[in-house]
Design a protein around this motif. Structure first.
Motif, mmCIF file in Angstrom:
data_model
loop_
_atom_site.group_PDB
_atom_site.id
_atom_site.type_symbol
_atom_site.label_atom_id
_atom_site.label_comp_id
_atom_site.label_asym_id
_atom_site.label_seq_id
_atom_site.Cartn_x
_atom_site.Cartn_y
_atom_site.Cartn_z
ATOM 1 N N THR A 224 91.648 -83.572 56.900
ATOM 2 C CA THR A 224 93.193 -83.314 56.996
ATOM 3 C C THR A 224 94.025 -84.470 57.527
ATOM 4 N N CYS B 120 94.059 -87.031 54.861
ATOM 5 C CA CYS B 120 95.096 -86.912 53.984
ATOM 6 C C CYS B 120 96.348 -87.628 54.676
ATOM 7 N N ALA B 121 96.593 -87.573 55.830
ATOM 8 C CA ALA B 121 97.799 -88.068 56.544
ATOM 9 C C ALA B 121 97.755 -89.613 56.248
ATOM 10 N N PRO C 12 110.562 -87.216 52.892
ATOM 11 C CA PRO C 12 109.691 -86.228 52.701
ATOM 12 C C PRO C 12 108.250 -86.590 52.710
ATOM 13 N N GLU C 13 107.818 -87.810 52.552
ATOM 14 C CA GLU C 13 106.436 -88.235 52.662
ATOM 15 C C GLU C 13 106.297 -88.424 54.154
ATOM 16 N N SER D 47 107.284 -86.447 56.389
ATOM 17 C CA SER D 47 107.302 -84.995 56.986
ATOM 18 C C SER D 47 105.851 -84.226 56.395
ATOM 19 N N ARG D 48 105.442 -84.655 55.256
ATOM 20 C CA ARG D 48 104.136 -84.265 54.599
ATOM 21 C C ARG D 48 102.996 -84.779 55.640
ATOM 22 N N ARG D 49 103.073 -86.071 56.034
ATOM 23 C CA ARG D 49 101.901 -86.658 56.637
ATOM 24 C C ARG D 49 101.984 -86.024 58.192
ATOM 25 N N LEU E 121 102.852 -82.866 58.822
ATOM 26 C CA LEU E 121 102.282 -81.629 58.902
ATOM 27 C C LEU E 121 100.930 -81.755 58.748
ATOM 28 N N ALA E 122 100.251 -82.691 58.080
ATOM 29 C CA ALA E 122 98.981 -83.097 58.022
ATOM 30 C C ALA E 122 98.255 -83.193 59.278
#
Length: 87
Positions: A6, A9-10, A53-54, A56-58, A60-61
């Motif tokens: 995980t 992925c970040a 948005p990218e 934020s996704r990272r 969250l990961a």
């Protein structure tokens, strides 16, 4: 293992499309300073809007990886405690 994947992925540099039109930027670099500054500020704000948005996704990961690590460490400590009391 799940936390490591995980977190990977970040930080993994996923391929992205080019966010700036470099030919347009070159045209503004030869113009007057005020016009170039105005364009660069506009580019910066648009770039930040596209990048949010990218990020934020990272984020969250990374939070997910941290939760997985905390849960696994808790389970390991609990298992060690229970194995010591069983003797």
């Amino acid at each position: 293992m799940a936390a490591a994947v995980t977190a990977l992925c970040a930080f993994f540099p996923w391929p992205r499309r080019r966010m700036m039109n470099l030919m347009r930027l070159r045209r503004y670099l030869v113009r007057e300073s005020a016009e170039t500054t105005r364009y660069l500020i506009l580019v910066k704000t648009v770039y930040e809007d596209r990048l949010a948005p990218e990020i934020s996704r990272r984020r969250l990961a990374l939070r997910t990886a941290l939760v997985i690590v905390v849960i696994s460490m808790t389970l390991i400590a609990l298992g060690a405690t229970l194995s010591d009391t069983g003797r």
